[in-house]
Structures are given as C-alpha cells and as structure tokens.
Design a protein around this motif. Structure first.
Motif, mmCIF file in Angstrom:
data_model
loop_
_atom_site.group_PDB
_atom_site.id
_atom_site.type_symbol
_atom_site.label_atom_id
_atom_site.label_comp_id
_atom_site.label_asym_id
_atom_site.label_seq_id
_atom_site.Cartn_x
_atom_site.Cartn_y
_atom_site.Cartn_z
ATOM 1 N N SER A 2 6.719 1.280 -6.369
ATOM 2 C CA SER A 2 6.369 0.038 -5.690
ATOM 3 C C SER A 2 6.943 0.080 -4.278
ATOM 4 O O SER A 2 8.122 0.399 -4.086
ATOM 5 C CB SER A 2 6.945 -1.154 -6.447
ATOM 6 O OG SER A 2 6.935 -2.306 -5.655
ATOM 7 N N GLU A 4 7.455 -2.504 -2.387
ATOM 8 C CA GLU A 4 8.425 -3.599 -2.292
ATOM 9 C C GLU A 4 9.775 -3.178 -2.870
ATOM 10 O O GLU A 4 10.832 -3.430 -2.278
ATOM 11 C CB GLU A 4 7.902 -4.838 -3.031
ATOM 12 C CG GLU A 4 8.757 -6.059 -2.844
ATOM 13 C CD GLU A 4 8.196 -7.275 -3.572
ATOM 14 O OE1 GLU A 4 8.917 -8.292 -3.587
ATOM 15 O OE2 GLU A 4 7.088 -7.216 -4.134
ATOM 16 N N VAL A 37 6.861 -3.580 -11.638
ATOM 17 C CA VAL A 37 6.514 -2.299 -11.023
ATOM 18 C C VAL A 37 5.555 -1.578 -11.962
ATOM 19 O O VAL A 37 5.922 -1.186 -13.067
ATOM 20 C CB VAL A 37 7.774 -1.438 -10.781
ATOM 21 C CG1 VAL A 37 7.400 -0.118 -10.122
ATOM 22 C CG2 VAL A 37 8.800 -2.189 -9.959
#
Length: 176
Positions: A2, A4, A37
């Motif tokens: 991911s 983020e 995720v």
C-alpha cells in the motif's frame, strides 16, 4: 502493499488478519485507526489460509526434482568449501598418534633451548655459583688498564658507531 502504508514508514505495527480471507490484512496506524492493505497478487482474492497451505504443499511436490538439484548443488558447494578451508589451513588437522610423534620430532629439531645454546648436555643451575664479596678480591683489581701484548690478536670487529673504531684516519684533518 500500500502506498499509504509505505508513506507512514512505520518501524513497528500491529497487524490483524483473518484465516478465512487472506486477500487483505489490517494494519493499526493510529490509536483508533486501522488501514486495510490488499494483497498484490489477484489470484489470492477470496482465498483462505488453508488454500495457501495447500498451494505450498502442491508446489513442494511439483518441485521435488528442483529440490534434488538444489541439494546436489549445495552438497558440491560444501565439499568445495571444505577442500579450500583444508588447503588454507583453516581446519584442524586430525592426526594419528604416530603422525603426532613424527610432527613433534620435526618441531623439536628446530626448538631453541638453553642447553643447545651453551652446547652442554645439562643446564647449569643459575643459583649454584657463589659470589665472593670479600674485600681481598677488591684489592686484587688493578686501577690501571692492562697493557697490550706484542703478539695479541687485534682482529676484533670494528664498529663505526664507536669513536675511533673506524678505518678512516682523522689525524690528517687535525694537522691541516
């Protein structure tokens, strides 16, 4: 994987996952915040932990020939590594009693001992000699240096560091 999660650059994280669906994990990124995720390979979407274990087992069965090749290569590398360590002297040598005696005799030939230095069979006791401290000995010592004898051997080693002990004659320099 991911973007983020990568941007948060966490050193430690609490992770939760459910064996009934391994297509995603949950990562705790704050006190009350969890980030989902997802799995990167779509073949694992909707699959369970048991599906993953079965896939690993089938993969092992399918790759037995590859494992055998890898094991032979590892063995060959171990043999070559051992050979090179032995040639480099990095491994201890295991000797028989006879080989050890021969090796000791070989080393003993070059061993330096006081008896060998003095060419005597038995070493002397350094404390066996008595030193006389009588005043009569001090009176026997002459305060004048000995006179050189006419036929004495004067071929002693000369040392240039000692003044007057070199082969050059400085008397000509003094006369100028």
């Amino acid at each position: 994987m991911s973007d983020e999660l990568h941007a948060l650059n966490l050193r430690e994280a609490e992770i939760a996952w459910w064996p009934g669906d391994i297509s995603a994990i949950e990562v705790k990124v704050g006190p009350d915040r969890w980030l989902t995720v997802p799995v990167t390979d779509p073949k694992w979407l909707g699959k369970t932990h048991i599906d993953h274990k079965a896939w690993l087992m089938s993969r092992r069965e399918r790759n037995r020939e590859h494992e055998a090749i890898a094991n032979r290569a590892k063995y060959a590398l171990d043999v070559e590594s051992y050979r090179r360590k032995q040639l480099s002297g990095l491994l201890p040598t295991i000797m028989t009693a006879h080989e050890l005696r021969l090796e000791e005799e070989r080393h003993r030939r070059y061993m330096d001992t006081a008896a060998r230095r003095m060419n005597s069979a038995e070493p002397r006791d350094p404390f066996a000699d008595e030193v006389e401290t009588d005043a009569s000995i001090a009176s026997e010592i002459s305060p004048t240096p000995p006179v050189s004898q006419p036929h004495a051997d004067t071929s002693a080693t000369r040392h240039p560091e000692v003044p007057g002990d070199d082969d050059t004659d400085d008397t000509d320099d003094l006369m100028d």
